[in-house]
Write an enzyme that holds these catalytic residues in place. Structure first.
Site, PDB file in Angstrom:
ATOM      1  N   GLY A   3       0.790  -1.228   0.000  1.00  0.00           N
ATOM      2  CA  GLY A   3       0.000   0.000   0.000  1.00  0.00           C
ATOM      3  C   GLY A   3       0.815   1.268   0.000  1.00  0.00           C
ATOM      4  N   SER A  63       1.563   3.404  -2.414  1.00  0.00           N
ATOM      5  CA  SER A  63       1.380   4.336  -3.521  1.00  0.00           C
ATOM      6  C   SER A  63       1.065   5.749  -3.043  1.00  0.00           C
ATOM      7  CB  SER A  63       0.264   3.846  -4.456  1.00  0.00           C
ATOM      8  OG  SER A  63      -0.958   3.697  -3.744  1.00  0.00           O
ATOM      9  N   GLY A  68       0.328   8.312   0.957  1.00  0.00           N
ATOM     10  CA  GLY A  68       0.185   8.382   2.406  1.00  0.00           C
ATOM     11  C   GLY A  68       1.376   7.911   3.205  1.00  0.00           C
ATOM     12  N   ILE A  69       1.108   7.237   4.312  1.00  0.00           N
ATOM     13  CA  ILE A  69       2.158   6.798   5.228  1.00  0.00           C
ATOM     14  C   ILE A  69       3.106   5.820   4.545  1.00  0.00           C
ATOM     15  CG2 ILE A  69       2.623   5.541   7.362  1.00  0.00           C
ATOM     16  CD1 ILE A  69      -0.043   6.656   8.453  1.00  0.00           C
ATOM     17  N   GLY A  70       2.569   4.913   3.770  1.00  0.00           N
ATOM     18  CA  GLY A  70       3.414   3.941   3.084  1.00  0.00           C
ATOM     19  C   GLY A  70       4.426   4.599   2.174  1.00  0.00           C
ATOM     20  N   LYS A  96      -2.248  -1.816  -5.222  1.00  0.00           N
ATOM     21  CA  LYS A  96      -3.146  -2.144  -6.337  1.00  0.00           C
ATOM     22  C   LYS A  96      -3.466  -0.962  -7.240  1.00  0.00           C
ATOM     23  CE  LYS A  96      -7.495  -1.594  -3.762  1.00  0.00           C
ATOM     24  NZ  LYS A  96      -8.758  -2.257  -3.381  1.00  0.00           N
ATOM     25  N   ASP A 105      -2.936  -6.778  -5.300  1.00  0.00           N
ATOM     26  CA  ASP A 105      -4.055  -6.769  -4.358  1.00  0.00           C
ATOM     27  C   ASP A 105      -3.701  -7.811  -3.318  1.00  0.00           C
ATOM     28  OD1 ASP A 105      -6.394  -7.179  -2.915  1.00  0.00           O
ATOM     29  OD2 ASP A 105      -7.699  -6.941  -4.662  1.00  0.00           O
ATOM     30  N   TYR A 122     -14.494  -2.675  11.469  1.00  0.00           N
ATOM     31  CA  TYR A 122     -13.158  -2.102  11.258  1.00  0.00           C
ATOM     32  C   TYR A 122     -12.223  -2.458  12.405  1.00  0.00           C
ATOM     33  CZ  TYR A 122      -9.356   1.277  11.165  1.00  0.00           C
ATOM     34  OH  TYR A 122      -8.108   1.854  11.194  1.00  0.00           O
ATOM     35  N   LYS A 164      -8.709  -4.390  12.158  1.00  0.00           N
ATOM     36  CA  LYS A 164      -7.462  -3.698  12.489  1.00  0.00           C
ATOM     37  C   LYS A 164      -6.718  -4.418  13.603  1.00  0.00           C
ATOM     38  CE  LYS A 164      -4.781  -0.474  11.192  1.00  0.00           C
ATOM     39  NZ  LYS A 164      -4.328  -0.333   9.806  1.00  0.00           N
TER      40      LYS A 164
END
Length: 274
Positions: free
Chosen positions: A12, A14, A16-18, A37, A69, A163, A167
């Site tokens: 993930g 692509s 933000g945090i990643g 993805k 994915d 959620y 998580k």
């Protein structure tokens, strides 16, 4: 610590945090595998694996973008194999990919329940399992999962049971695998004390004003770096909080991480599960 010739597999990443973590580690010399993805631009969220790759390459890093994915076992296994073929191994795994929908039970359709559990709990387990044979060959292998401390209190489930279940499933991977692979591969979790200003969170909560009272993704990237420099044989099974990690490393001024540096630090919005 120099991460030269170290290979980091990030899910993930692509945006933000990643992406912030990927850029931080690339700036330290790491090879980065982006497993996400988003190959085509999202209508509401910026960033693709290719735009992320360009940003990393601009920092001088070597990068391999893979369309993945993480619910699809074959896609995960193919990406891991390609990473090993390209860079010779995997030294670090960052389980960053996550799906979020903050709705109550009657408002959460089963397809959304399945999505969150498929990405969060199952995806973290799957990618960890796929990378482990290669991590076990590394000199200082780390798995860092972006998931919360195991605070099993009803208040954290009350408003979004699905959620929270998904998580905390990520955090249970840390709990179990840190014990299973103790002394061989480090398994830790990292979570922000405050909300982090990312497009995904803004999209989920739908409140741009809240983002002003958030911190930037850089605080997670810097905390991640500090954790990954530690000895994997003894630094395992921890649920780290971003600013606590940095305070231990000597950081005293956290205003540089605020979206609005002039905001009172006490007014920043705490993240879930803290």
């Amino acid at each position: 610590m120099d991460f030269k010739n170290k290979t980091v597999f990030i899910t993930g990443a692509s945006r933000g945090i990643g992406l912030a973590i990927a850029k931080k580690l690339a700036s330290k010399g790491a090879n980065v595998v982006i497993a996400a993805k988003t190959a085509e631009p999202h209508p509401k969220l910026q960033g693709t694996i290719f735009s992320a790759a360009s940003e990393i390459e601009a920092l001088g890093g070597k990068v391999l973008p893979c369309v993945v994915d993480i619910r699809d076992e074959n896609q995960v296994l193919e990406a891991v194999a390609k990473a090993v073929e390209t860079f010779g191994g995997i030294d670090i795994l960052i389980n960053n990919a996550s799906a979020i929908q903050l709705t109550g039970t009657l408002e959460t359709e089963m397809k959304r329940f399945d999505l969150m559990h498929g990405v969060n709990a199952r995806g973290t387990y799957l990618v960890s399992r796929a990378c482990l044979p290669h991590l076990l060959k590394s000199a200082n292998p780390h798995v860092l999962t972006l998931s919360p401390p195991l605070n099993f209190e009803a208040r954290w489930f009350k408003h979004h049971v699905a959620y929270s279940m998904a998580k905390f499933g990520m955090s249970l991977v840390t709990l179990g695998m840190s014990a299973e692979f103790e002394g061989k591969v480090a398994f830790n979790s990292l979570w922000p004390r405050t909300i982090i200003a990312t497009a995904a969170i803004e999209f989920a909560v739908g409140n741009a004003e809240m983002m002003r009272l958030a911190r930037t993704a850089d605080i997670m990237a810097d905390a991640c770096y500090e954790i990954l420099t530690r000895d994997a044989k003894i630094c395992t099974g921890n649920y780290f909080i971003d600013d606590a990690v940095l305070a231990e490393a000597g950081t005293t001024d956290f205003s540089k991480y605020q979206v609005d540096p002039s905001a009172n630090p006490k007014s920043l919005i705490p993240d879930f599960f803290i």
